[in-house]
Design a protein around this motif. Structure first.
Motif, PDB file in Angstrom:
ATOM      1  N   HIS A  17       4.663   1.344   8.615  1.00 46.76           N
ATOM      2  CA  HIS A  17       5.797   1.523   7.713  1.00 46.76           C
ATOM      3  C   HIS A  17       6.164   2.986   7.482  1.00 46.76           C
ATOM      4  O   HIS A  17       7.284   3.293   7.113  1.00 46.76           O
ATOM      5  N   LYS A  18       5.251   3.888   7.736  1.00 44.58           N
ATOM      6  CA  LYS A  18       5.553   5.312   7.539  1.00 44.58           C
ATOM      7  C   LYS A  18       6.247   5.933   8.737  1.00 44.58           C
ATOM      8  O   LYS A  18       6.764   7.040   8.640  1.00 44.58           O
ATOM      9  N   ALA A  36       2.685  -4.016   9.270  1.00 46.65           N
ATOM     10  CA  ALA A  36       3.612  -3.341   8.355  1.00 46.65           C
ATOM     11  C   ALA A  36       2.917  -2.182   7.652  1.00 46.65           C
ATOM     12  O   ALA A  36       3.500  -1.102   7.484  1.00 46.65           O
ATOM     13  N   ASP A  37       1.673  -2.382   7.250  1.00 48.11           N
ATOM     14  CA  ASP A  37       0.928  -1.331   6.561  1.00 48.11           C
ATOM     15  C   ASP A  37       0.693  -0.123   7.468  1.00 48.11           C
ATOM     16  O   ASP A  37       0.807   1.022   7.035  1.00 48.11           O
ATOM     17  N   ILE A  39       5.970  -3.462   1.357  1.00 50.98           N
ATOM     18  CA  ILE A  39       6.136  -2.028   1.626  1.00 50.98           C
ATOM     19  C   ILE A  39       6.785  -1.357   0.418  1.00 50.98           C
ATOM     20  O   ILE A  39       7.858  -1.756  -0.019  1.00 50.98           O
TER      21      ILE A  39
END
Length: 149
Positions: free
Chosen positions: A68-69, A64-65, A97
């Motif tokens: 997520h962008k 996710a880290d 997030i």
């Protein structure tokens, strides 16, 4: 299962994890496809777990880290579920997030627009862009707000 098969399965598991991080399910799948017995695979999984070489919660948080962008929350959820991450870890990772989809949506709009000015587009062109964004997992309300539909 003999001790030799377990040792080979453990070595194979360590080798696979040397290339990149994997979920427990992915590692199990790879070992079963490599021809190891279920018993040997389970032993190898427990072995690498004991050293924290696989940890589905950590995997979900890192995934996710990292993404997520560039991906919508819905897309991240699908990608993690496809890797058989338990739902509780998916929820924890997605809750961490900040800002939701906004940064990923902006990035995707820039990619889809390919240099065009959003204000100069006609309604049907905006609808096509909205459809592309929707297929990538962004919410209709966020898309409409951002592109002015």
């Amino acid at each position: 299962m003999d001790g030799e098969e377990l040792l080979r399965a453990q070595k194979k598991a360590m080798s696979l994890l040397g290339y990149n991080d994997r979920t427990e399910w992915e590692l199990m799948d790879k070992l079963l496809k490599a021809g190891f017995s279920e018993e040997a695979v389970n032993g190898a999984i427990e072995y690498v777990k004991s050293f924290h070489y696989i940890d589905d919660e950590r995997y979900a948080m890192r995934f996710a880290d990292i993404y997520h962008k560039s991906r919508s929350i819905n897309r991240l959820r699908q990608d993690l579920a496809k890797r058989h991450i338990p739902e509780k870890y998916i929820c924890l990772a997605l809750e961490s997030i900040d800002g939701g989809d906004s940064e990923a949506l902006e990035k995707e709009i820039q990619k889809v627009m390919s240099g065009k000015d959003l204000d100069c587009l006609e309604y049907n062109e905006k609808q096509k862009i909205a459809a592309k964004l929707y297929r990538k997992g962004f919410s209709v309300s966020d898309i409409r707000k951002r592109i002015g539909l």
